[in-house]
Scaffold this motif. Structure first.
Motif, PDB file in Angstrom:
ATOM      1  N   TYR A  17       2.800   2.860  -1.381  1.00 45.82           N
ATOM      2  CA  TYR A  17       1.461   2.295  -1.546  1.00 45.82           C
ATOM      3  C   TYR A  17       1.644   0.829  -1.915  1.00 45.82           C
ATOM      4  O   TYR A  17       2.054   0.511  -3.030  1.00 45.82           O
ATOM      5  CB  TYR A  17       0.687   2.992  -2.674  1.00 45.82           C
ATOM      6  CG  TYR A  17       0.273   4.397  -2.359  1.00 45.82           C
ATOM      7  CD1 TYR A  17      -0.897   4.656  -1.659  1.00 45.82           C
ATOM      8  CD2 TYR A  17       1.032   5.478  -2.782  1.00 45.82           C
ATOM      9  CE1 TYR A  17      -1.291   5.955  -1.376  1.00 45.82           C
ATOM     10  CE2 TYR A  17       0.651   6.777  -2.505  1.00 45.82           C
ATOM     11  CZ  TYR A  17      -0.512   7.005  -1.802  1.00 45.82           C
ATOM     12  OH  TYR A  17      -0.895   8.292  -1.526  1.00 45.82           O
ATOM     13  N   PHE A  18       1.350  -0.043  -0.966  1.00 45.63           N
ATOM     14  CA  PHE A  18       1.494  -1.472  -1.201  1.00 45.63           C
ATOM     15  C   PHE A  18       0.120  -2.114  -1.024  1.00 45.63           C
ATOM     16  O   PHE A  18      -0.494  -1.994   0.040  1.00 45.63           O
ATOM     17  CB  PHE A  18       2.522  -2.077  -0.242  1.00 45.63           C
ATOM     18  CG  PHE A  18       3.872  -1.419  -0.363  1.00 45.63           C
ATOM     19  CD1 PHE A  18       4.681  -1.648  -1.473  1.00 45.63           C
ATOM     20  CD2 PHE A  18       4.331  -0.541   0.610  1.00 45.63           C
ATOM     21  CE1 PHE A  18       5.918  -1.033  -1.608  1.00 45.63           C
ATOM     22  CE2 PHE A  18       5.560   0.086   0.493  1.00 45.63           C
ATOM     23  CZ  PHE A  18       6.361  -0.170  -0.621  1.00 45.63           C
ATOM     24  N   THR A  39       6.130 -12.586  -3.400  1.00 45.62           N
ATOM     25  CA  THR A  39       4.904 -12.739  -4.185  1.00 45.62           C
ATOM     26  C   THR A  39       4.867 -11.787  -5.378  1.00 45.62           C
ATOM     27  O   THR A  39       4.517 -12.182  -6.491  1.00 45.62           O
ATOM     28  CB  THR A  39       3.662 -12.489  -3.298  1.00 45.62           C
ATOM     29  OG1 THR A  39       3.682 -13.432  -2.223  1.00 45.62           O
ATOM     30  CG2 THR A  39       2.372 -12.615  -4.076  1.00 45.62           C
ATOM     31  N   ASN A  40       5.242 -10.529  -5.150  1.00 48.82           N
ATOM     32  CA  ASN A  40       5.096  -9.498  -6.177  1.00 48.82           C
ATOM     33  C   ASN A  40       6.339  -9.290  -7.037  1.00 48.82           C
ATOM     34  O   ASN A  40       6.264  -8.645  -8.078  1.00 48.82           O
ATOM     35  CB  ASN A  40       4.682  -8.178  -5.531  1.00 48.82           C
ATOM     36  CG  ASN A  40       3.285  -8.262  -4.988  1.00 48.82           C
ATOM     37  OD1 ASN A  40       2.318  -8.199  -5.726  1.00 48.82           O
ATOM     38  ND2 ASN A  40       3.167  -8.439  -3.685  1.00 48.82           N
ATOM     39  N   TYR A  45       6.738  -2.458  -6.241  1.00 50.92           N
ATOM     40  CA  TYR A  45       6.546  -1.004  -6.144  1.00 50.92           C
ATOM     41  C   TYR A  45       5.556  -0.463  -7.176  1.00 50.92           C
ATOM     42  O   TYR A  45       5.473   0.748  -7.376  1.00 50.92           O
ATOM     43  CB  TYR A  45       7.892  -0.285  -6.263  1.00 50.92           C
ATOM     44  CG  TYR A  45       8.699  -0.379  -4.996  1.00 50.92           C
ATOM     45  CD1 TYR A  45       8.766   0.694  -4.115  1.00 50.92           C
ATOM     46  CD2 TYR A  45       9.364  -1.549  -4.643  1.00 50.92           C
ATOM     47  CE1 TYR A  45       9.478   0.599  -2.932  1.00 50.92           C
ATOM     48  CE2 TYR A  45      10.079  -1.651  -3.469  1.00 50.92           C
ATOM     49  CZ  TYR A  45      10.130  -0.580  -2.620  1.00 50.92           C
ATOM     50  OH  TYR A  45      10.833  -0.667  -1.437  1.00 50.92           O
ATOM     51  N   GLN A  46       4.782  -1.338  -7.802  1.00 47.19           N
ATOM     52  CA  GLN A  46       3.905  -0.910  -8.888  1.00 47.19           C
ATOM     53  C   GLN A  46       2.868   0.129  -8.473  1.00 47.19           C
ATOM     54  O   GLN A  46       2.431   0.928  -9.301  1.00 47.19           O
ATOM     55  CB  GLN A  46       3.213  -2.116  -9.517  1.00 47.19           C
ATOM     56  CG  GLN A  46       2.214  -2.814  -8.607  1.00 47.19           C
ATOM     57  CD  GLN A  46       1.612  -4.030  -9.255  1.00 47.19           C
ATOM     58  OE1 GLN A  46       1.325  -4.030 -10.446  1.00 47.19           O
ATOM     59  NE2 GLN A  46       1.427  -5.090  -8.478  1.00 47.19           N
ATOM     60  N   ALA A  82      12.788  -4.782  -7.842  1.00 43.36           N
ATOM     61  CA  ALA A  82      11.582  -3.964  -7.794  1.00 43.36           C
ATOM     62  C   ALA A  82      11.935  -2.477  -7.682  1.00 43.36           C
ATOM     63  O   ALA A  82      11.332  -1.631  -8.348  1.00 43.36           O
ATOM     64  CB  ALA A  82      10.706  -4.387  -6.616  1.00 43.36           C
ATOM     65  N   LYS A  83      12.928  -2.164  -6.868  1.00 44.36           N
ATOM     66  CA  LYS A  83      13.353  -0.773  -6.723  1.00 44.36           C
ATOM     67  C   LYS A  83      14.015  -0.271  -8.004  1.00 44.36           C
ATOM     68  O   LYS A  83      13.793   0.878  -8.415  1.00 44.36           O
ATOM     69  CB  LYS A  83      14.292  -0.620  -5.525  1.00 44.36           C
ATOM     70  CG  LYS A  83      13.558  -0.720  -4.198  1.00 44.36           C
ATOM     71  CD  LYS A  83      14.474  -0.520  -3.008  1.00 44.36           C
ATOM     72  CE  LYS A  83      13.668  -0.496  -1.721  1.00 44.36           C
ATOM     73  NZ  LYS A  83      14.470  -0.176  -0.540  1.00 44.36           N
ATOM     74  N   ASP A  84      14.807  -1.121  -8.646  1.00 40.36           N
ATOM     75  CA  ASP A  84      15.409  -0.735  -9.929  1.00 40.36           C
ATOM     76  C   ASP A  84      14.327  -0.367 -10.946  1.00 40.36           C
ATOM     77  O   ASP A  84      14.436   0.641 -11.642  1.00 40.36           O
ATOM     78  CB  ASP A  84      16.257  -1.884 -10.506  1.00 40.36           C
ATOM     79  CG  ASP A  84      17.587  -2.082  -9.807  1.00 40.36           C
ATOM     80  OD1 ASP A  84      18.020  -1.189  -9.044  1.00 40.36           O
ATOM     81  OD2 ASP A  84      18.193  -3.152 -10.027  1.00 40.36           O
ATOM     82  N   LEU A  85      13.282  -1.192 -11.018  1.00 40.46           N
ATOM     83  CA  LEU A  85      12.190  -0.942 -11.961  1.00 40.46           C
ATOM     84  C   LEU A  85      11.462   0.350 -11.611  1.00 40.46           C
ATOM     85  O   LEU A  85      11.177   1.171 -12.499  1.00 40.46           O
ATOM     86  CB  LEU A  85      11.216  -2.125 -11.977  1.00 40.46           C
ATOM     87  CG  LEU A  85      10.050  -2.008 -12.956  1.00 40.46           C
ATOM     88  CD1 LEU A  85      10.541  -1.891 -14.396  1.00 40.46           C
ATOM     89  CD2 LEU A  85       9.115  -3.217 -12.799  1.00 40.46           C
TER      90      LEU A  85
END
Length: 158
Positions: A17-18, A39-40, A45-46, A82-85
């Motif tokens: 979901y982006f 940008t993000n 991946y939030q 982002a994937k780590d988070l």
């Protein structure tokens, strides 16, 4: 007996979901993906969701002392962060390690390398993916492989 399991992220650990100007999207072309990541940053991946059946499957593997690894492609260091988070938030303490490659074709060779180093037969290792090409490549190399939907269906039959 299963000793190692490798899990893809996009479409396997993460329901994509982006948030874009046109609403939520399951993905985008590489050029837009690079811009979206820039940008993000670590929040890319939030909006992605974990998959409950996959969480339960991972928990069973950990209880059985199976080593579990994320095995995912990344295009930038921002995407990796982002994937780590995402993994640390949605799948805390469920992975032995995280391995990133630059393209899908590197996944099976990376699996071979890890299994060879640990002296583990390929038949005792599993790849959980959403890409049929990767699944077929893993099976061809002698690994066990499941499509993520197999995990979902098996969980619902329990």
């Amino acid at each position: 007996m299963l000793k190692i399991a490798f899990f893809d992220i996009d479409g396997t650990l993460a329901a994509p979901y982006f948030l874009t100007p046109n609403g939520f999207s399951a993905g985008m072309p590489d050029e837009k993906w690079l811009e979206y990541n820039h940008t993000n940053k670590e929040k890319t991946y939030q909006w992605c969701k974990s998959i409950p059946q996959v969480v339960r499957y991972l928990q069973k593997l950990k209880e059985a002392n199976v080593e579990t690894y994320v095995l995912s492609c990344v295009l930038t260091s921002e995407e990796e962060k982002a994937k780590d988070l995402f993994i640390s938030e949605k799948y805390p303490d469920l992975f032995t390690g995280i391995i990133y490659v630059n393209q899908d074709s590197e996944k099976v060779p990376q699996m071979k390398k890890i299994c060879d180093e640990k002296k583990i037969d390929y038949k005792d290792c599993e790849l959980i993916e959403d890409s049929f090409r990767n699944i077929i490549d893993a099976i061809t190399a002698g690994f066990v492989s499941k499509h993520v939907t197999n995990i979902i269906v098996e969980d619902s039959n329990e």
